[in-house]
Design an enzyme around this catalytic site. Structure first.
Site, short mmCIF file in Angstrom:
data_model
loop_
_atom_site.label_atom_id
_atom_site.label_comp_id
_atom_site.label_asym_id
_atom_site.label_seq_id
_atom_site.Cartn_x
_atom_site.Cartn_y
_atom_site.Cartn_z
N HIS A 114 0.96 5.09 1.18
CA HIS A 114 0.34 6.11 2.05
C HIS A 114 0.43 7.45 1.32
CE1 HIS A 114 0.49 3.85 6.01
NE2 HIS A 114 1.43 3.19 5.36
N HIS A 127 0.84 -1.20 0.00
CA HIS A 127 0.00 0.00 0.00
C HIS A 127 0.87 1.24 0.00
CE1 HIS A 127 0.62 -1.53 4.08
NE2 HIS A 127 0.70 -0.26 4.48
P1 AMP Z 1 1.68 0.08 7.40
O1 AMP Z 1 1.98 0.25 8.86
O2 AMP Z 1 2.57 0.88 6.49
O3 AMP Z 1 1.61 -1.38 7.04
O4 AMP Z 1 0.25 0.72 7.17
C1 AMP Z 1 -0.93 0.05 7.44
C2 AMP Z 1 -1.98 1.11 7.63
O5 AMP Z 1 -3.25 0.51 7.55
C3 AMP Z 1 -1.90 1.83 8.98
O6 AMP Z 1 -1.67 3.21 8.76
C4 AMP Z 1 -3.27 1.55 9.60
O7 AMP Z 1 -3.77 2.64 10.32
C5 AMP Z 1 -4.11 1.24 8.37
N1 AMP Z 1 -5.28 0.41 8.61
C6 AMP Z 1 -5.34 -0.77 9.29
N2 AMP Z 1 -6.59 -1.25 9.28
C7 AMP Z 1 -7.34 -0.36 8.57
C8 AMP Z 1 -8.72 -0.28 8.21
N3 AMP Z 1 -9.60 -1.23 8.57
N4 AMP Z 1 -9.15 0.79 7.49
C9 AMP Z 1 -8.28 1.75 7.12
N5 AMP Z 1 -6.97 1.73 7.43
C10 AMP Z 1 -6.50 0.70 8.15
#
Ligand code: AMP
Length: 148
Positions: free
Chosen positions: A136, A134
């Site tokens: 950001h 993903h």
């Molecule tokens: P990373 O730490 O780079 O793997 O980013 C994962 C992101 O997913 C984090 O910023 C979380 O806040 C976000 N996240 C986890 N679960 C959800 C969800 N159900 N809806 C939206 N964002 C989410």
């Protein structure tokens, strides 16, 4: 500073540092894996998300724990082995380009004319917590450098 406001500050500081610690712990505890993630549930509409953009290949939705006034995640609808950027192969060039280009489209849609930041966390040391690649997209405030 009065005694009670100093106490309040201490409580606030310990709250902030414990929530930062728990985020870091969550990322460090997340074991890189090929298992389905919470993002599959979002793609399959099993859990809700605040979707801001969608096409046949990419879904973009607001992060549940925003780190900036605008914090959007862009994901491929089909993971195709891309648990993280470090798993990228030449066959992924098109989707990787599409994700980045879509980040630009969504930034414009969100009115981030003055700039924004695009981040891909990879692996435990990159603080990745969800193993479905993903991007950001962060904006709406001044970003700092170096990042933490
Ligand atoms: P990373 O730490 O780079 O793997 O980013 C994962 C992101 O997913 C984090 O910023 C979380 O806040 C976000 N996240 C986890 N679960 C959800 C969800 N159900 N809806 C939206 N964002 C989410």
């Amino acid at each position: 500073m009065s005694h009670s406001s100093s106490n309040r500050l201490q409580v606030l500081n310990s709250h902030i540092s414990s929530s930062m610690a728990s985020e870091k712990d969550a990322a460090l505890a997340a074991v890189p894996s090929d298992s389905p993630t919470i993002f599959d549930k979002i793609i399959n509409k099993e859990i809700p998300a605040n979707v801001v953009y969608e096409d046949d290949k990419v879904l973009a939705f607001r992060d549940i724990a925003p780190q900036a006034p605008t914090h959007i995640l862009l994901i491929p609808k089909v993971r195709d082995g891309l648990t993280g950027l470090s798993k990228a192969e030449e066959k992924h060039c098109e989707i990787l380009g599409h994700l980045l280009y879509t980040a630009k489209v969504v930034a414009k849609q969100e009115g981030l004319e003055d700039g924004y930041r695009v981040v891909i966390n990879d692996g435990p040391k990159g603080c990745q917590s969800v193993y479905h690649i993903h991007v950001h997209l962060l904006g709406g405030r001044q970003m700092n450098w170096p990042p933490g």
